[in-house]
Design an enzyme around this catalytic site. Structure first.
Site, PDB file in Angstrom:
ATOM      1  N   GLY A  28       0.827  -1.199   0.000  1.00  0.00           N
ATOM      2  CA  GLY A  28       0.000   0.000   0.000  1.00  0.00           C
ATOM      3  C   GLY A  28       0.858   1.243   0.000  1.00  0.00           C
ATOM      4  O   GLY A  28       1.188   1.796  -1.051  1.00  0.00           O
ATOM      5  N   GLU A  36      -3.693   7.681  -1.605  1.00  0.00           N
ATOM      6  CA  GLU A  36      -2.667   8.404  -2.382  1.00  0.00           C
ATOM      7  C   GLU A  36      -1.513   8.858  -1.503  1.00  0.00           C
ATOM      8  O   GLU A  36      -0.920   9.921  -1.694  1.00  0.00           O
ATOM      9  CB  GLU A  36      -3.298   9.577  -3.147  1.00  0.00           C
ATOM     10  CG  GLU A  36      -4.312   9.087  -4.175  1.00  0.00           C
ATOM     11  CD  GLU A  36      -4.631  10.094  -5.254  1.00  0.00           C
ATOM     12  OE1 GLU A  36      -3.767  10.911  -5.602  1.00  0.00           O
ATOM     13  OE2 GLU A  36      -5.758  10.046  -5.768  1.00  0.00           O
TER      14      GLU A  36
END
Length: 385
Positions: A128, A364
């Site tokens: 991630g 993000e």
């Protein structure tokens, strides 16, 4: 874009958001879906291609213009912007940053019109915040590549026509090397999807897991062609920097809406025979939120200016994303506090927004990743020992 034309775009988007989308927020929340009429209206307004150059059928906004647009979009549920955000942002930017001219000509006009929806397939169950640890692999087989792996929390994947898939093409390379990007049509054999995720907030914005079981794509679907081989990590970082600045501006727009809701409530709610706006402790909460809003707006505009002139496309986006995503969380918390018990009730805008904004500190690049980027930019080699 000509300033007067851009002013018209902003005015049209502002009217659309406040007159057509805001009244449907509760429906979007209840249905976990954006109505088709809003989707069609966004296509007609060119919102699926606002960041795509005019030469490819888009509006071609600069970053300074894009953040102003994102602030307007932030006034309502983030599900609206999410519909076309990937086409303009992290997915579309893959082609703009690393694609061949043939790939751009083939795909970007369709992204800009909304004919095609694209998704950015980078995140994995064990990759991630550190995408360099991804394990999805692509193996060359004659004039094709065979891709195997799984992706998680991929925005718009249930609706996508094409995925920008990041896969390891050189298993012997260092973690941040040996990664490439592929255009993978979602109707390709071997592509499948999990059910769309049930999230804390941002209902109407669909994400899901993506499974790639020996998916074959032509060699021409390697983003950047042979020259783009193993440059996927660099492409991803460029796209994420662009996306971080856009998300920061979206947070500013949501901050403005939250301040508006707070001021409206405090100016109408009475307690003890007085408007709560007359109490200094409430005024203090409002003052802190207004200050966070102004600071975030100024930071985003300054970072966008530096992004456009090329002087800072790394630290600026990270500082903006870090500050604004944290600030909108503080503003949402204060908004609920000012609303009191009402702020904890469903169908009250600040309750929904409180849940919606929590995600901005995670996706993000988490706030902690932004801290690392910012610190390394300031400390240089010293930060790495």
């Amino acid at each position: 874009m000509d300033p007067s034309d851009f002013a018209d775009v902003l005015r049209s988007v502002r009217e659309f958001v406040r007159e057509q989308v805001v009244p449907l927020e509760d429906r979007i929340e209840a249905d976990d879906a954006v109505p088709d009429q809003l989707r069609d209206a966004c296509k007609a307004m060119g919102l699926y291609g606002f960041a795509i150059p005019e030469s490819y059928g888009g509006i071609g906004l600069s970053m300074a213009e894009e953040v102003e647009l994102a602030m307007e979009l932030g006034w309502t549920t983030p599900a609206l912007r999410s519909m076309f955000g990937t086409n303009n942002g992290i997915a579309g930017q893959v082609l703009l940053s690393g694609g061949t001219e043939e790939q751009r000509q083939e795909w970007l006009p369709r992204l800009a019109s909304g004919e095609v929806v694209a998704s950015f397939a980078l995140t994995e169950p064990d990759a991630g915040s550190d995408p360099s640890s991804l394990t999805t692999k692509a193996v060359r087989d004659g004039d094709a590549w065979v891709i195997s792996g799984a992706k998680r929390w991929i925005t718009n994947a249930p609706l996508a026509d094409v995925l920008m898939v990041f896969a390891r093409t050189d298993p012997d390379a260092p973690p941040a090397k040996g990664i490439s990007t592929f255009l993978v049509p979602t109707d390709a054999p071997g592509v499948s999807f999990g059910p769309h995720d049930a999230k804390m907030g941002q209902r109407g914005s669909w994400t899901c897991e993506v499974y790639l079981d020996d998916v074959r794509v032509p060699a021409a679907h390697l983003v950047g062609g042979e020259e783009g081989l193993h440059r996927g990590f660099v492409t991803a970082m460029k796209c994420l920097a662009h996306g971080r600045l856009h998300i920061a501006a979206l947070c500013v727009g949501m901050s403005a809406r939250l301040v508006h809701e707070t001021v409206e409530f405090a100016s109408a709610r009475e307690q003890g025979g007085h408007l709560i706006a007359t109490y200094q402790l409430v005024q203090g909460l409002v003052a802190d939120s207004v200050t966070d809003l102004h600071a975030g707006r100024a930071l985003v505009r300054e970072a966008a200016k530096a992004y456009d002139d090329g002087s800072d496309r790394v630290t600026g986006p990270s500082t903006a994303k870090y500050f604004c995503s944290e600030a909108v969380g503080r503003i949402a918390d204060r908004a609920v506090q000012v609303h009191g018990g009402s702020g904890y009730m469903r169908e009250v805008p600040v309750e929904r927004m409180y849940r919606d904004v929590r995600l901005f500190r995670i996706y993000e690049g988490t706030s902690q990743i932004q801290q690392v980027i910012i610190a390394r930019g300031a400390l240089g080699k010293a930060a790495r020992g």
